[in-house]
Design a protein around this motif. Structure first.
Motif, PDB file in Angstrom:
ATOM      1  N   SER A 177      44.000  38.151  51.376  1.00 34.76           N
ATOM      2  CA  SER A 177      42.797  37.413  51.781  1.00 34.76           C
ATOM      3  C   SER A 177      41.577  37.813  50.949  1.00 34.76           C
ATOM      4  O   SER A 177      40.680  37.018  50.745  1.00 34.76           O
ATOM      5  N   LEU A 178      41.563  39.061  50.488  1.00 33.55           N
ATOM      6  CA  LEU A 178      40.395  39.544  49.742  1.00 33.55           C
ATOM      7  C   LEU A 178      40.492  39.245  48.250  1.00 33.55           C
ATOM      8  O   LEU A 178      39.493  39.319  47.529  1.00 33.55           O
ATOM      9  N   ARG A 179      41.683  38.925  47.801  1.00 32.85           N
ATOM     10  CA  ARG A 179      41.951  38.768  46.369  1.00 32.85           C
ATOM     11  C   ARG A 179      40.963  37.781  45.727  1.00 32.85           C
ATOM     12  O   ARG A 179      40.662  36.746  46.299  1.00 32.85           O
ATOM     13  N   GLY A 180      40.468  38.151  44.561  1.00 26.94           N
ATOM     14  CA  GLY A 180      39.503  37.298  43.868  1.00 26.94           C
ATOM     15  C   GLY A 180      38.070  37.533  44.319  1.00 26.94           C
ATOM     16  O   GLY A 180      37.125  37.096  43.669  1.00 26.94           O
ATOM     17  N   GLU A 181      37.896  38.222  45.465  1.00 29.70           N
ATOM     18  CA  GLU A 181      36.559  38.440  46.015  1.00 29.70           C
ATOM     19  C   GLU A 181      36.191  39.916  46.111  1.00 29.70           C
ATOM     20  O   GLU A 181      35.061  40.295  45.829  1.00 29.70           O
ATOM     21  N   ALA A 182      37.157  40.720  46.525  1.00 29.60           N
ATOM     22  CA  ALA A 182      36.830  42.123  46.808  1.00 29.60           C
ATOM     23  C   ALA A 182      38.039  43.011  46.555  1.00 29.60           C
ATOM     24  O   ALA A 182      39.181  42.570  46.619  1.00 29.60           O
ATOM     25  N   VAL A 183      37.736  44.276  46.264  1.00 26.16           N
ATOM     26  CA  VAL A 183      38.779  45.286  46.055  1.00 26.16           C
ATOM     27  C   VAL A 183      39.032  46.005  47.375  1.00 26.16           C
ATOM     28  O   VAL A 183      38.094  46.289  48.133  1.00 26.16           O
ATOM     29  N   LEU A 184      40.294  46.283  47.644  1.00 22.32           N
ATOM     30  CA  LEU A 184      40.686  46.990  48.868  1.00 22.32           C
ATOM     31  C   LEU A 184      41.126  48.404  48.523  1.00 22.32           C
ATOM     32  O   LEU A 184      42.093  48.598  47.784  1.00 22.32           O
ATOM     33  N   ARG A 203      53.495  46.916  43.920  1.00 23.49           N
ATOM     34  CA  ARG A 203      54.604  46.287  43.190  1.00 23.49           C
ATOM     35  C   ARG A 203      54.541  44.777  43.327  1.00 23.49           C
ATOM     36  O   ARG A 203      55.374  44.066  42.776  1.00 23.49           O
ATOM     37  N   ASP A 204      53.541  44.274  44.063  1.00 16.32           N
ATOM     38  CA  ASP A 204      53.357  42.825  44.212  1.00 16.32           C
ATOM     39  C   ASP A 204      52.454  42.361  43.074  1.00 16.32           C
ATOM     40  O   ASP A 204      51.259  42.650  43.049  1.00 16.32           O
ATOM     41  N   PRO A 205      53.021  41.634  42.080  1.00 19.81           N
ATOM     42  CA  PRO A 205      52.228  41.271  40.900  1.00 19.81           C
ATOM     43  C   PRO A 205      51.029  40.379  41.221  1.00 19.81           C
ATOM     44  O   PRO A 205      50.071  40.317  40.444  1.00 19.81           O
ATOM     45  N   ALA A 206      51.058  39.730  42.373  1.00 16.52           N
ATOM     46  CA  ALA A 206      49.935  38.857  42.740  1.00 16.52           C
ATOM     47  C   ALA A 206      48.716  39.667  43.183  1.00 16.52           C
ATOM     48  O   ALA A 206      47.603  39.150  43.211  1.00 16.52           O
ATOM     49  N   LEU A 207      48.924  40.930  43.535  1.00 17.94           N
ATOM     50  CA  LEU A 207      47.813  41.727  44.059  1.00 17.94           C
ATOM     51  C   LEU A 207      47.189  42.580  42.957  1.00 17.94           C
ATOM     52  O   LEU A 207      47.751  43.589  42.548  1.00 17.94           O
ATOM     53  N   ASP A 208      46.029  42.144  42.476  1.00 15.01           N
ATOM     54  CA  ASP A 208      45.339  42.872  41.400  1.00 15.01           C
ATOM     55  C   ASP A 208      44.123  43.621  41.933  1.00 15.01           C
ATOM     56  O   ASP A 208      43.263  44.045  41.175  1.00 15.01           O
ATOM     57  N   GLY A 228      42.516  64.942  43.406  1.00 11.54           N
ATOM     58  CA  GLY A 228      43.010  63.741  44.066  1.00 11.54           C
ATOM     59  C   GLY A 228      43.359  62.718  43.002  1.00 11.54           C
ATOM     60  O   GLY A 228      43.178  62.975  41.807  1.00 11.54           O
ATOM     61  N   TYR A 229      43.856  61.586  43.421  1.00 12.66           N
ATOM     62  CA  TYR A 229      44.118  60.540  42.432  1.00 12.66           C
ATOM     63  C   TYR A 229      44.152  59.173  43.082  1.00 12.66           C
ATOM     64  O   TYR A 229      44.292  59.046  44.300  1.00 12.66           O
ATOM     65  N   GLY A 230      43.996  58.177  42.221  1.00 12.07           N
ATOM     66  CA  GLY A 230      44.081  56.803  42.670  1.00 12.07           C
ATOM     67  C   GLY A 230      45.301  56.150  42.051  1.00 12.07           C
ATOM     68  O   GLY A 230      45.677  56.463  40.917  1.00 12.07           O
ATOM     69  N   LEU A 231      45.923  55.250  42.815  1.00 10.50           N
ATOM     70  CA  LEU A 231      47.036  54.449  42.321  1.00 10.50           C
ATOM     71  C   LEU A 231      46.626  53.002  42.516  1.00 10.50           C
ATOM     72  O   LEU A 231      46.158  52.641  43.603  1.00 10.50           O
ATOM     73  N   GLY A 232      46.769  52.186  41.478  1.00  8.06           N
ATOM     74  CA  GLY A 232      46.321  50.810  41.672  1.00  8.06           C
ATOM     75  C   GLY A 232      46.756  49.886  40.565  1.00  8.06           C
ATOM     76  O   GLY A 232      47.450  50.290  39.629  1.00  8.06           O
ATOM     77  N   ALA A 233      46.325  48.658  40.688  1.00  6.36           N
ATOM     78  CA  ALA A 233      46.564  47.674  39.637  1.00  6.36           C
ATOM     79  C   ALA A 233      45.897  48.188  38.359  1.00  6.36           C
ATOM     80  O   ALA A 233      44.817  48.791  38.417  1.00  6.36           O
TER      81      ALA A 233
END
Ligand SMILES: *Cc1c(COP(=O)(O)O)cnc(C)c1O
Length: 361
Positions: A177-184, A203-208, A228-233
């Motif tokens: 729902s947030l895609r294209g508008e905001a980062v989660l 692993r969902d390629p649609a979620l950037d 610490g670390y971050g994992l993301g697109a």
């Protein structure tokens, strides 16, 4: 005369849990792991050569990123190493919020009280969206975030301070729902004690637009190390990488962090012990007629029964425990005032807590 910006002058700085100077206390207030870090981690720190201290460290902690990528089944460009998880949170606000255009931060309430402080430091607006009675996300959460024009959302899962685990399907639909508008940002500081994590979203390629926060402070018994670390697109990770300090993690912590992830099996033994004690502590408190939420974390949120004289509220129990050198966390804020957040300790520490509670009555 004060020279700082107005928002800094007005800032209510983050209030950390008490860190008593002596170790002769039962410390169940800041969610540290009660067991020591793996020997391999201490060895890695001792073996750091003078030559690597003389030089600057690898700016991106490449070796750590490679190990983290392997452990989590991602690629190294999906990993960013930070000076504690808290630095990642600060970077997220610096990079994704847009104060000049009203692009603020959305947080669920209650949760980690550092989030709104970071927004205030950046003079960025905060949309506080109330969680439901059971601390789950409300149905209209994404709509409220978007209606407020927020560019960044921070939620913590397992939730703090309740310990509740939000199902992955809810997180997935929120991210979509947030895609294209905001980062989660999904803060997984306590994921090592949970039944599941949010890695499938990466692993969902649609979620950037998803970043997971991980830290060595809790699961790996390394709160003193600051790693610490971050994992993301990869796109959002590259943006974060531009804004970090040039050498944000030092060489000692890089070596220790590599050793920590490589000896994950050793840390996992402590996770299992904590989980077993969490069950025992929950039952022991319930048998004393406390209300205790099921937790997927290394703490429980517990409501003491209102006692005979009507005086034994959470805050008086907190103070009575403190006078016995047992520290738990009390939050003087809405929805938490009648509760205590208790870190799961060793069996001996938990027994000391229970014995003290019986004494207090
Ligand atoms: C502990 C914690 C962190 C990260 O802590 P660091 O010690 O900075 O890695 C992040 N979020 C929550 C909710 C935490 O409890």
């Amino acid at each position: 005369m004060s020279y700082e910006r107005d928002n800094i002058r007005k800032l209510h700085a983050y209030a950390p849990g008490e860190q008593p100077a002596t170790t002769k206390v039962v410390k169940l207030n800041t969610n540290e792991n009660p067991y020591p870090p793996a020997d391999a981690v201490l060895r890695a720190i001792r073996e750091v050569a003078a030559e690597s201290l003389r030089r600057y460290p690898p700016p991106r902690a490449d070796q750590f990123r490679a190990v983290a990528a392997r452990v989590h089944g991602l690629s190294p460009d999906q990993v960013i190493a930070t000076n504690g998880g808290d630095e990642l949170l600060r970077l997220m606000v610096s990079v994704f919020c847009n104060p000049a255009r009203g692009g603020g931060l959305a947080v669920a309430e209650p949760s980690y009280s550092l989030y709104p402080v970071l927004a205030d430091i950046h003079d960025t607006s905060v949309a506080r969206i109330a969680l439901r009675e059971d601390f789950s996300l409300p149905d209209a959460f994404a709509q409220q975030v978007l209606a407020a024009g927020c560019r960044l959302v921070m939620i913590v899962n397992p939730h703090a301070p309740s310990g509740r685990l939000e199902p992955i399907d809810t997180l997935r639909s929120l991210a979509h729902s947030l895609r294209g508008e905001a980062v989660l940002l999904i803060d997984e500081a306590y994921v090592d004690f949970a039944r599941s994590d949010a890695l499938p979203l990466l692993r969902d390629p649609a979620l950037d637009n998803v970043v997971l926060l991980r830290t060595l402070s809790k699961g790996y018994s390394l709160a003193g190390l600051r790693f610490g670390y971050g994992l993301g697109a990869s796109g959002v990770v590259a943006a974060l990488d531009k804004a970090r300090d040039s050498y944000n993690t030092d060489i000692l912590s890089q070596h220790a962090a590599v050793a920590a992830l490589e000896s994950r099996d050793v840390a996992a033994l402590s996770w299992n012990k904590v989980i077993a004690e969490r069950t025992r502590l929950t039952q022991a408190l319930r048998s004393r007629r406390w209300t205790v939420l099921d937790s997927d974390s290394n703490f429980v949120l517990a409501t003491p029964e209102a006692l005979r004289q009507g005086s034994s509220t959470a805050s008086t129990i907190y103070a009575a425990l403190k006078s016995r050198n047992i520290f738990v966390r009390y939050f003087d804020q809405d929805r938490l005032r009648d509760k205590l957040r208790i870190t799961v300790g060793t069996p001996e520490q938990n027994d000391a807590l229970l014995a003290a509670l019986d004494e207090i009555g």
